[in-house]
Motif scaffolding. Structure first.
Motif, PDB file in Angstrom:
ATOM      1  N   ALA A 116      30.231  38.110  51.065  1.00  0.00           N
ATOM      2  CA  ALA A 116      30.627  37.779  49.694  1.00  0.00           C
ATOM      3  C   ALA A 116      31.513  38.872  49.105  1.00  0.00           C
ATOM      4  CB  ALA A 116      29.389  37.559  48.828  1.00  0.00           C
ATOM      5  N   ASP A 117      31.189  40.128  49.396  1.00  0.00           N
ATOM      6  CA  ASP A 117      32.002  41.243  48.906  1.00  0.00           C
ATOM      7  C   ASP A 117      33.406  41.211  49.493  1.00  0.00           C
ATOM      8  OD1 ASP A 117      30.066  42.326  47.245  1.00  0.00           O
ATOM      9  OD2 ASP A 117      29.237  43.620  48.816  1.00  0.00           O
ATOM     10  N   LEU A 118      33.528  40.669  50.695  1.00  0.00           N
ATOM     11  CA  LEU A 118      34.840  40.563  51.346  1.00  0.00           C
ATOM     12  C   LEU A 118      35.610  39.321  50.895  1.00  0.00           C
ATOM     13  CD1 LEU A 118      33.820  41.601  54.980  1.00  0.00           C
ATOM     14  CD2 LEU A 118      35.186  42.954  53.362  1.00  0.00           C
ATOM     15  N   GLY A 119      34.971  38.479  50.067  1.00  0.00           N
ATOM     16  CA  GLY A 119      35.640  37.292  49.553  1.00  0.00           C
ATOM     17  C   GLY A 119      35.542  36.078  50.448  1.00  0.00           C
ATOM     18  N   ALA A 120      34.649  36.118  51.468  1.00  0.00           N
ATOM     19  CA  ALA A 120      34.549  34.999  52.409  1.00  0.00           C
ATOM     20  C   ALA A 120      33.885  33.780  51.791  1.00  0.00           C
ATOM     21  CB  ALA A 120      33.779  35.435  53.656  1.00  0.00           C
ATOM     22  N   GLY A 121      33.069  33.970  50.757  1.00  0.00           N
ATOM     23  CA  GLY A 121      32.374  32.859  50.136  1.00  0.00           C
ATOM     24  C   GLY A 121      31.313  33.357  49.177  1.00  0.00           C
ATOM     25  N   LEU A 147      30.444  23.783  42.536  1.00  0.00           N
ATOM     26  CA  LEU A 147      30.538  24.321  43.893  1.00  0.00           C
ATOM     27  C   LEU A 147      31.339  23.421  44.839  1.00  0.00           C
ATOM     28  CD1 LEU A 147      26.853  25.552  44.338  1.00  0.00           C
ATOM     29  CD2 LEU A 147      28.816  26.831  43.481  1.00  0.00           C
ATOM     30  N   GLU A 148      31.863  22.311  44.356  1.00  0.00           N
ATOM     31  CA  GLU A 148      32.634  21.378  45.182  1.00  0.00           C
ATOM     32  C   GLU A 148      33.739  22.117  45.936  1.00  0.00           C
ATOM     33  OE1 GLU A 148      33.521  17.736  46.856  1.00  0.00           O
ATOM     34  OE2 GLU A 148      32.024  17.923  45.253  1.00  0.00           O
ATOM     35  N   ASN A 149      33.758  21.901  47.278  1.00  0.00           N
ATOM     36  CA  ASN A 149      34.763  22.464  48.186  1.00  0.00           C
ATOM     37  C   ASN A 149      34.698  23.992  48.308  1.00  0.00           C
ATOM     38  OD1 ASN A 149      35.897  19.907  48.798  1.00  0.00           O
ATOM     39  ND2 ASN A 149      37.102  19.993  46.900  1.00  0.00           N
ATOM     40  N   GLU A 150      33.640  24.602  47.806  1.00  0.00           N
ATOM     41  CA  GLU A 150      33.470  26.048  47.942  1.00  0.00           C
ATOM     42  C   GLU A 150      32.893  26.398  49.312  1.00  0.00           C
ATOM     43  OE1 GLU A 150      34.061  28.791  45.935  1.00  0.00           O
ATOM     44  OE2 GLU A 150      35.216  27.449  44.642  1.00  0.00           O
ATOM     45  N   SER A 151      33.096  27.647  49.723  1.00  0.00           N
ATOM     46  CA  SER A 151      32.453  28.179  50.925  1.00  0.00           C
ATOM     47  C   SER A 151      31.176  28.900  50.487  1.00  0.00           C
ATOM     48  CB  SER A 151      33.380  29.159  51.643  1.00  0.00           C
ATOM     49  OG  SER A 151      34.522  28.495  52.131  1.00  0.00           O
ATOM     50  N   LEU A 152      30.040  28.451  51.010  1.00  0.00           N
ATOM     51  CA  LEU A 152      28.751  29.021  50.638  1.00  0.00           C
ATOM     52  C   LEU A 152      28.131  29.722  51.838  1.00  0.00           C
ATOM     53  CD1 LEU A 152      27.238  26.079  48.530  1.00  0.00           C
ATOM     54  CD2 LEU A 152      28.685  27.973  47.754  1.00  0.00           C
ATOM     55  N   ILE A 153      27.713  30.942  51.637  1.00  0.00           N
ATOM     56  CA  ILE A 153      27.108  31.739  52.707  1.00  0.00           C
ATOM     57  C   ILE A 153      25.596  31.563  52.616  1.00  0.00           C
ATOM     58  CG2 ILE A 153      26.930  34.040  53.722  1.00  0.00           C
ATOM     59  CD1 ILE A 153      29.488  34.721  52.023  1.00  0.00           C
ATOM     60  N   ALA A 194      31.641  35.259  45.380  1.00  0.00           N
ATOM     61  CA  ALA A 194      32.619  35.968  46.199  1.00  0.00           C
ATOM     62  C   ALA A 194      33.495  36.835  45.308  1.00  0.00           C
ATOM     63  CB  ALA A 194      33.476  34.970  46.974  1.00  0.00           C
ATOM     64  N   LYS A 195      33.926  37.935  45.855  1.00  0.00           N
ATOM     65  CA  LYS A 195      34.807  38.829  45.089  1.00  0.00           C
ATOM     66  C   LYS A 195      36.067  38.067  44.674  1.00  0.00           C
ATOM     67  CE  LYS A 195      36.585  43.546  45.331  1.00  0.00           C
ATOM     68  NZ  LYS A 195      35.696  44.031  44.269  1.00  0.00           N
ATOM     69  N   ASP A 196      36.413  38.163  43.379  1.00  0.00           N
ATOM     70  CA  ASP A 196      37.584  37.475  42.804  1.00  0.00           C
ATOM     71  C   ASP A 196      37.469  35.949  42.905  1.00  0.00           C
ATOM     72  OD1 ASP A 196      38.758  39.985  42.278  1.00  0.00           O
ATOM     73  OD2 ASP A 196      39.580  40.063  44.306  1.00  0.00           O
ATOM     74  N   SER A 197      36.259  35.407  42.941  1.00  0.00           N
ATOM     75  CA  SER A 197      36.073  33.963  43.055  1.00  0.00           C
ATOM     76  C   SER A 197      36.531  33.234  41.785  1.00  0.00           C
ATOM     77  CB  SER A 197      34.594  33.654  43.292  1.00  0.00           C
ATOM     78  OG  SER A 197      34.346  32.265  43.186  1.00  0.00           O
ATOM     79  N   PRO A 198      37.202  32.092  41.920  1.00  0.00           N
ATOM     80  CA  PRO A 198      37.571  31.287  40.737  1.00  0.00           C
ATOM     81  C   PRO A 198      36.348  30.752  39.999  1.00  0.00           C
ATOM     82  CG  PRO A 198      38.015  30.087  42.785  1.00  0.00           C
ATOM     83  CD  PRO A 198      37.693  31.494  43.176  1.00  0.00           C
ATOM     84  N   LEU A 199      35.172  30.782  40.644  1.00  0.00           N
ATOM     85  CA  LEU A 199      33.953  30.333  39.966  1.00  0.00           C
ATOM     86  C   LEU A 199      33.614  31.216  38.763  1.00  0.00           C
ATOM     87  CD1 LEU A 199      31.644  29.516  43.029  1.00  0.00           C
ATOM     88  CD2 LEU A 199      32.709  27.876  41.478  1.00  0.00           C
ATOM     89  N   ILE A 200      34.106  32.442  38.780  1.00  0.00           N
ATOM     90  CA  ILE A 200      33.830  33.345  37.655  1.00  0.00           C
ATOM     91  C   ILE A 200      34.325  32.737  36.352  1.00  0.00           C
ATOM     92  CG2 ILE A 200      34.348  35.615  36.670  1.00  0.00           C
ATOM     93  CD1 ILE A 200      34.413  36.712  39.539  1.00  0.00           C
ATOM     94  N   GLY A 201      35.446  32.018  36.419  1.00  0.00           N
ATOM     95  CA  GLY A 201      36.000  31.384  35.230  1.00  0.00           C
ATOM     96  C   GLY A 201      35.209  30.183  34.760  1.00  0.00           C
ATOM     97  N   LYS A 202      34.271  29.668  35.582  1.00  0.00           N
ATOM     98  CA  LYS A 202      33.479  28.500  35.216  1.00  0.00           C
ATOM     99  C   LYS A 202      32.086  28.870  34.705  1.00  0.00           C
ATOM    100  CE  LYS A 202      35.758  25.546  38.672  1.00  0.00           C
ATOM    101  NZ  LYS A 202      35.550  24.622  39.811  1.00  0.00           N
ATOM    102  N   LEU A 203      31.776  30.148  34.693  1.00  0.00           N
ATOM    103  CA  LEU A 203      30.442  30.581  34.273  1.00  0.00           C
ATOM    104  C   LEU A 203      30.186  30.258  32.808  1.00  0.00           C
ATOM    105  CD1 LEU A 203      30.265  34.082  36.026  1.00  0.00           C
ATOM    106  CD2 LEU A 203      29.069  31.988  36.702  1.00  0.00           C
TER     107      LEU A 203
END
Length: 306
Positions: A240-245, A196-202, A171-180
């Protein structure tokens, strides 16, 4: 009454005599006479008045039958043409299935290959969810399909196995980026399933192989997420581009490298130590794998992978 009887009757009317009609079909005169007699007996009518000279003259009933006979000829010709075209399609057409996601990288390449290298075959590509394609092969609507499956059917043949991997479009600006994390030998950064715990997955709707495999991984590692279901692949990327997940997709590494949509810096893949056991097959009905059509499909993927 047969179609031959109809054709001979029309020929008698249009040539003016039984003899000329017989000559047209290279038949003895009695064969044409028997056709006329057969039609008269079937309907209890007289088709021709007594001949005036050598010309056969239609009776009133004969005129009615003639008008109908011309329509019968047109219907028969059209039917024959449709059956001939159907036979040509059956003999030369390959009905091939793939998912919408695969269509992005495969559709144009496969059509180009068959146009250039397999001109004897016409490729008809149908795009649908893996489950629907699987059932289409079983029901005989599709010759073969390139799909991932979680369950195999004894009536089908599963060939050309290729490993598939779970990729993520963050997702855009996802905090997962910091875990890569980067891994040696991998083109994309990696996330563990626990990240991915508690993440929204499309995800794709139920029945899609990518979703079934993801759910099995989530269950195996006891990871809780929120699933957002969307049938259209492009809409999943837009969400994902809209940041929904984060959009979850299953594809081979080579196909992943061919994807030209989305921001490349937001693509990742699951840890390969966790992401195992998912395969894509070239699936067909038992016996079809021995056909030249199946071999043509195999050649197309061999050239492509090479």
């Amino acid at each position: 009454m047969t179609i031959d009887d109809v054709n001979r009757f029309v020929a008698v009317v249009e040539t003016g005599s039984i003899n000329k009609a017989a000559e047209k079909f290279y038949l003895p005169q009695p064969a044409v006479s028997r056709s006329i007699k057969r039609m008269e007996d079937e309907y209890g009518i007289t088709l021709f008045e007594r001949s005036q000279g050598k010309k056969s003259i239609l009776s009133h009933e004969g005129q009615i039958v003639y008008n109908a006979a011309k329509q019968i000829q047109l219907i028969h010709e059209n039917l024959s043409l449709q059956l001939q075209l159907h036979k040509m399609r059956t003999e030369n057409m390959i009905v091939f299935g793939m998912t919408q996601q695969q269509g992005i990288t495969l559709f144009r390449e496969l059509h180009q290959y068959f146009y250039t290298h397999e001109p004897n075959y016409q490729l008809n590509i149908r795009m649908d969810r893996a489950h629907n394609l699987h059932m289409g092969i079983l029901h005989g609507d599709i010759d073969a399909a390139l799909i991932s499956v979680d369950r195999k059917c004894a009536d089908l043949y599963y060939g050309e196995r290729k490993a598939m991997y779970t990729h993520l479009y963050l997702a855009k600006d996802s905090p997962l980026i910091g875990k890569l994390q980067t891994r040696e030998g991998l083109d994309l950064p990696v996330l563990r399933i626990q990240d991915l715990e508690n993440e929204s997955l499309i995800v794709a709707p139920k029945g899609a192989a990518s979703r079934s495999f993801l759910e099995s991984l989530l269950t195996k590692y006891n990871v809780r997420v929120q699933l957002i279901e969307e049938a259209d692949m492009y809409q999943r990327m837009r969400l994902a581009d809209l940041g929904a997940g984060t959009y979850v997709l299953s594809t081979s590494n080579s196909d992943m490298n061919r994807i030209r949509i989305g921001e490349r810096t937001r693509f990742a893949r699951l840890d390969p130590e966790q992401d195992v056991g998912n395969f894509r097959y070239l699936v067909c009905r038992n016996g079809f794998e021995e056909s030249e059509k199946y071999r043509a499909l195999c050649r197309s993927f061999s050239v492509r992978s090479g």
